[in-house]
Design a protein around this motif. Structure first.
Motif, PDB file in Angstrom:
ATOM      1  N   GLN A 140       0.830  -1.330  -0.053  1.00 48.68           N
ATOM      2  CA  GLN A 140       0.072   0.095   0.064  1.00 48.68           C
ATOM      3  C   GLN A 140       0.807   1.335  -0.037  1.00 48.68           C
ATOM      4  OE1 GLN A 140      -3.010  -1.960   3.180  1.00 48.68           O
ATOM      5  NE2 GLN A 140      -3.693   0.052   2.716  1.00 48.68           N
ATOM      6  N   VAL A 141       2.003   1.075   0.874  1.00 49.24           N
ATOM      7  CA  VAL A 141       2.739   2.381   0.836  1.00 49.24           C
ATOM      8  C   VAL A 141       3.482   2.386  -0.662  1.00 49.24           C
ATOM      9  CG1 VAL A 141       5.208   3.271   1.684  1.00 49.24           C
ATOM     10  CG2 VAL A 141       3.348   2.225   3.120  1.00 49.24           C
ATOM     11  N   VAL A 142       3.805   1.666  -1.252  1.00 47.70           N
ATOM     12  CA  VAL A 142       4.307   1.638  -2.582  1.00 47.70           C
ATOM     13  C   VAL A 142       3.564   2.348  -3.339  1.00 47.70           C
ATOM     14  CG1 VAL A 142       5.263   0.405  -4.536  1.00 47.70           C
ATOM     15  CG2 VAL A 142       5.976  -0.493  -2.353  1.00 47.70           C
ATOM     16  N   GLU A 143       2.158   1.754  -3.370  1.00 49.29           N
ATOM     17  CA  GLU A 143       1.163   2.534  -4.434  1.00 49.29           C
ATOM     18  C   GLU A 143       0.824   3.955  -4.118  1.00 49.29           C
ATOM     19  OE1 GLU A 143      -3.605   1.649  -5.582  1.00 49.29           O
ATOM     20  OE2 GLU A 143      -2.551   0.032  -4.485  1.00 49.29           O
ATOM     21  N   ALA A 144       1.011   4.203  -2.489  1.00 51.13           N
ATOM     22  CA  ALA A 144       0.616   5.445  -2.231  1.00 51.13           C
ATOM     23  C   ALA A 144       1.712   6.455  -2.776  1.00 51.13           C
ATOM     24  CB  ALA A 144       0.564   5.582  -0.701  1.00 51.13           C
ATOM     25  N   VAL A 145       2.720   6.025  -2.852  1.00 47.78           N
ATOM     26  CA  VAL A 145       3.790   7.211  -3.370  1.00 47.78           C
ATOM     27  C   VAL A 145       3.887   6.972  -4.918  1.00 47.78           C
ATOM     28  CG1 VAL A 145       5.110   6.933  -1.234  1.00 47.78           C
ATOM     29  CG2 VAL A 145       5.807   5.448  -2.955  1.00 47.78           C
ATOM     30  N   SER A 146       3.222   6.129  -5.598  1.00 45.94           N
ATOM     31  CA  SER A 146       3.594   6.086  -6.916  1.00 45.94           C
ATOM     32  C   SER A 146       2.875   7.331  -7.656  1.00 45.94           C
ATOM     33  CB  SER A 146       2.885   4.869  -7.458  1.00 45.94           C
ATOM     34  OG  SER A 146       2.754   4.696  -8.892  1.00 45.94           O
ATOM     35  N   GLY A 147       3.878   7.963  -8.615  1.00 45.54           N
ATOM     36  CA  GLY A 147       3.410   9.012  -9.319  1.00 45.54           C
ATOM     37  C   GLY A 147       3.309  10.444  -8.580  1.00 45.54           C
ATOM     38  N   ASP A 181       4.493  13.905  -7.086  1.00 46.89           N
ATOM     39  CA  ASP A 181       5.541  14.896  -7.357  1.00 46.89           C
ATOM     40  C   ASP A 181       6.574  15.148  -6.507  1.00 46.89           C
ATOM     41  OD1 ASP A 181       6.566  16.834  -9.113  1.00 46.89           O
ATOM     42  OD2 ASP A 181       5.393  18.493  -8.415  1.00 46.89           O
ATOM     43  N   ALA A 182       7.533  14.211  -6.406  1.00 46.96           N
ATOM     44  CA  ALA A 182       8.818  14.162  -5.614  1.00 46.96           C
ATOM     45  C   ALA A 182       9.644  13.178  -6.181  1.00 46.96           C
ATOM     46  CB  ALA A 182       8.203  13.909  -4.302  1.00 46.96           C
ATOM     47  N   GLU A 183      10.862  13.079  -5.568  1.00 46.86           N
ATOM     48  CA  GLU A 183      11.834  12.132  -5.814  1.00 46.86           C
ATOM     49  C   GLU A 183      11.608  11.215  -4.780  1.00 46.86           C
ATOM     50  OE1 GLU A 183      16.549  11.351  -5.796  1.00 46.86           O
ATOM     51  OE2 GLU A 183      16.067  13.273  -5.903  1.00 46.86           O
ATOM     52  N   VAL A 184      11.163  10.034  -4.902  1.00 47.66           N
ATOM     53  CA  VAL A 184      11.195   9.045  -4.066  1.00 47.66           C
ATOM     54  C   VAL A 184      12.320   7.884  -3.633  1.00 47.66           C
ATOM     55  CG1 VAL A 184       9.457   7.085  -3.146  1.00 47.66           C
ATOM     56  CG2 VAL A 184       8.647   8.925  -4.547  1.00 47.66           C
ATOM     57  N   VAL A 185      12.864   7.736  -2.584  1.00 46.96           N
ATOM     58  CA  VAL A 185      13.967   7.070  -2.495  1.00 46.96           C
ATOM     59  C   VAL A 185      13.557   6.010  -1.541  1.00 46.96           C
ATOM     60  CG1 VAL A 185      16.280   6.821  -1.548  1.00 46.96           C
ATOM     61  CG2 VAL A 185      15.371   8.846  -2.652  1.00 46.96           C
ATOM     62  N   PHE A 186      13.452   4.724  -1.896  1.00 47.20           N
ATOM     63  CA  PHE A 186      13.318   3.595  -0.998  1.00 47.20           C
ATOM     64  C   PHE A 186      14.800   2.979  -0.283  1.00 47.20           C
ATOM     65  CE2 PHE A 186       9.415   3.383  -3.250  1.00 47.20           C
ATOM     66  CZ  PHE A 186       8.566   2.860  -2.545  1.00 47.20           C
ATOM     67  N   ALA A 226       7.752  -2.081  -9.512  1.00 46.40           N
ATOM     68  CA  ALA A 226       7.525  -0.673  -9.086  1.00 46.40           C
ATOM     69  C   ALA A 226       8.629   0.469  -8.631  1.00 46.40           C
ATOM     70  CB  ALA A 226       6.710  -0.763  -7.605  1.00 46.40           C
ATOM     71  N   THR A 227       9.745  -0.097  -9.032  1.00 45.24           N
ATOM     72  CA  THR A 227      11.139   0.692  -9.106  1.00 45.24           C
ATOM     73  C   THR A 227      11.301   1.617 -10.487  1.00 45.24           C
ATOM     74  OG1 THR A 227      12.426  -1.017  -9.747  1.00 45.24           O
ATOM     75  CG2 THR A 227      12.024  -1.262  -7.579  1.00 45.24           C
ATOM     76  N   ALA A 228      10.396   1.383 -11.326  1.00 47.90           N
ATOM     77  CA  ALA A 228      10.818   2.144 -12.478  1.00 47.90           C
ATOM     78  C   ALA A 228      10.891   3.714 -12.431  1.00 47.90           C
ATOM     79  CB  ALA A 228       9.654   1.848 -13.551  1.00 47.90           C
ATOM     80  N   ASP A 229      10.260   4.380 -11.594  1.00 46.84           N
ATOM     81  CA  ASP A 229      10.288   5.463 -11.238  1.00 46.84           C
ATOM     82  C   ASP A 229      10.693   6.343  -9.846  1.00 46.84           C
ATOM     83  OD1 ASP A 229       7.996   4.920  -9.995  1.00 46.84           O
ATOM     84  OD2 ASP A 229       6.650   6.639 -10.724  1.00 46.84           O
ATOM     85  N   VAL A 230      11.330   5.230  -9.286  1.00 47.29           N
ATOM     86  CA  VAL A 230      11.854   5.670  -7.849  1.00 47.29           C
ATOM     87  C   VAL A 230      13.474   5.289  -7.891  1.00 47.29           C
ATOM     88  CG1 VAL A 230       9.789   5.465  -6.944  1.00 47.29           C
ATOM     89  CG2 VAL A 230      11.174   3.621  -6.757  1.00 47.29           C
ATOM     90  N   ARG A 231      14.000   5.698  -6.659  1.00 49.23           N
ATOM     91  CA  ARG A 231      15.361   5.359  -6.499  1.00 49.23           C
ATOM     92  C   ARG A 231      15.425   4.383  -5.395  1.00 49.23           C
ATOM     93  NH1 ARG A 231      20.106   8.106  -7.817  1.00 49.23           N
ATOM     94  NH2 ARG A 231      19.084  10.097  -8.058  1.00 49.23           N
ATOM     95  N   VAL A 232      16.274   3.094  -5.487  1.00 45.52           N
ATOM     96  CA  VAL A 232      16.089   2.379  -4.603  1.00 45.52           C
ATOM     97  C   VAL A 232      17.603   2.242  -4.310  1.00 45.52           C
ATOM     98  CG1 VAL A 232      15.729  -0.170  -3.991  1.00 45.52           C
ATOM     99  CG2 VAL A 232      14.401   1.103  -5.482  1.00 45.52           C
ATOM    100  N   VAL A 233      17.902   2.270  -2.883  1.00 42.02           N
ATOM    101  CA  VAL A 233      19.271   2.093  -2.216  1.00 42.02           C
ATOM    102  C   VAL A 233      19.419   0.987  -1.154  1.00 42.02           C
ATOM    103  CG1 VAL A 233      20.007   4.614  -2.833  1.00 42.02           C
ATOM    104  CG2 VAL A 233      18.868   3.888  -0.506  1.00 42.02           C
ATOM    105  N   GLU A 234      20.442   0.556  -1.165  1.00 39.94           N
ATOM    106  CA  GLU A 234      20.724  -0.610   0.106  1.00 39.94           C
ATOM    107  C   GLU A 234      21.900  -0.112   0.908  1.00 39.94           C
ATOM    108  OE1 GLU A 234      21.087  -4.532  -1.412  1.00 39.94           O
ATOM    109  OE2 GLU A 234      19.533  -4.308  -2.978  1.00 39.94           O
ATOM    110  N   ALA A 235      21.877  -0.457   2.177  1.00 37.40           N
ATOM    111  CA  ALA A 235      22.723   0.037   3.113  1.00 37.40           C
ATOM    112  C   ALA A 235      23.417   1.413   2.968  1.00 37.40           C
ATOM    113  CB  ALA A 235      24.066  -1.101   3.029  1.00 37.40           C
TER     114      ALA A 235
END
Length: 418
Positions: free
Chosen positions: A255-262, A264-269, A282-291
């Motif tokens: 649900q959180v992933v869906e809520a931030v989808s689209g 107007d912000a740079e979303v970083v997971f 769902a990672t197509a339009d967001v930035r995903v970082v580990e560690a």
């Protein structure tokens, strides 16, 4: 002096202790950290000296056993249950007691190893995580004072006591009786990183200390060194949550992933590797970082979405970042309520959001937009940050700990070996 630090289980309980270990070492004191095998590397990476003790308890199994499985996705507890435990239902009191039994079982698994080392090394002071009862036992057996570190929870945990009567649990008492000493139910001193307005008042002696973030080792990526082109939102779900995930716990993350989808912000997971796999396409339009340590990321963020764990909460307080807390259990519910009242956060209950997923996703997005569009939240977070930074640092408190070690604490015999 010699200071023995000890904690159980997971990095989320170790990391808040690390800056104090640094401060003690920088002041010239000897520091050792007694942990189970799973934390030895984490202690070394933090620049401290680990001592590996036996730790055979299956914490993941205990945390997801029938008695505690629903602890991680609770309905709302009454907001003042901590001060008025009589308001708890029998089932809630039973669950609270089960949590104490789990913590006592963890202590029983590691206490022999902690004591074996402590008897040989003879520390002057034992500093333990708030629910690492093995540290209390070691202090009682050696006759040296103990101090307990809180991890960002706003209330002092008392899981070893009956919530209604205050009586000590029999298994907790047995930890001490096995070594022929009287139970020591509380440390001589609590070390609390919460700024005064955030923590719940209590009569226990405590040092309010400035929170110094340590979120594990890691470097600053190039993209984080330049200003973000848009408002930046961090979504992080905590390492502990992934390890104690119970049946159905994936729903709220989706649900959180869906809520931030689209948005107007740079979303970083900011996620673990396992959590990253759950994102899928769902990672197509967001930035995903580990560690990536959160203290490097959050100062650049306009908001952070998380579950209310102590480390993430306090790092966001330190950075002055408005928070959207989606709480799964009572400790996080208290934290979310408190920060919302202080104007630094929005708070939603996981159980209420998952009851109607469509409405829950809408509520998540609405709360996040509130944080981003209403400047009052940024002001509230900045005010709390200023209060946090005004507190004495861990280094400032080293003389107080030296005094405690020299005093022998409550009923102690002074410095070890004297």
């Amino acid at each position: 002096m010699r200071v023995l630090l000890t904690t159980w289980a997971w990095p989320s309980h170790l990391f808040p202790m690390v800056p104090l270990g640094w401060a003690l070492q920088a002041a010239g004191h000897e520091v050792r950290v007694a942990v189970g095998p799973g934390l030895t590397d984490a202690v070394s990476r933090a620049g401290l000296c680990p001592v590996t003790v036996r730790d055979d308890a299956d914490l993941v199994g205990m945390s997801t056993a029938p008695a505690l499985n629903s602890w991680h996705h609770q309905q709302r507890w009454t907001s003042d249950w901590y001060d008025r435990p009589e308001l708890l239902s029998p089932a809630q009191r039973e669950m609270y007691t089960a949590l104490g039994h789990k913590q006592t079982a963890m202590a029983a698994a590691m206490v022999d190893g902690v004591l074996d080392f402590a008897r040989e090394w003879r520390p002057d002071l034992v500093v333990h995580d708030a629910v690492t009862f093995a540290g209390l036992v070691a202090g009682a057996v050696l006759g040296v004072p103990t101090a307990a570190t809180l991890w960002g929870n706003i209330a002092i945990p008392r899981h070893q006591r009956d919530p209604l009567t205050g009586e000590l649990a029999a298994d907790f008492t047995a930890l001490f009786e096995r070594f022929g000493v009287a139970p020591k139910p509380e440390p001589d001193l609590w070390i609390d990183p919460c700024p005064p307005r955030m923590g719940l008042p209590s009569p226990e002696p405590r040092l309010t200390t400035r929170f110094v973030p340590y979120n594990g080792p890691g470097g600053c990526p190039d993209w984080l060194r330049v200003p973000a082109g848009r408002r930046r939102v961090c979504v992080t779900w905590g390492i502990t949550t992934g390890r104690i995930q119970a049946d159905g716990d994936t729903d709220i993350f989706d649900q959180v992933v869906e809520a931030v989808s689209g948005l107007d912000a740079e979303v970083v997971f900011a996620l673990s590797a396992a959590q990253r796999d759950r994102l899928g396409a769902a990672t197509a339009d967001v930035r995903v970082v580990e560690a990536l340590p959160l203290h490097l990321l959050l100062p650049s963020c306009a908001a952070v979405v998380h579950q209310g764990g102590g480390g993430t909460t306090m790092t966001a307080v330190w950075s002055g970042t408005p928070q959207l807390i989606v709480s799964p259990r009572p400790e996080q519910m208290m934290t979310g309520d408190r920060l919302e009242r202080l104007g630094a956060a929005r708070h939603l209950l996981r159980s209420e959001l998952t009851a109607d997923p469509a409405a829950g996703t809408k509520a998540l997005r609405g709360a996040l937009l509130d944080l981003l569009d209403d400047a009052a939240y940024a002001r509230g977070a900045a005010e709390l940050r200023d209060e946090q930074l005004a507190q004495p640092s861990p280094a400032d408190h080293v003389p107080r700990l030296e005094e405690l070690a020299a005093s022998g604490g409550s009923g102690g015999r002074g410095r070890a070996g004297s």
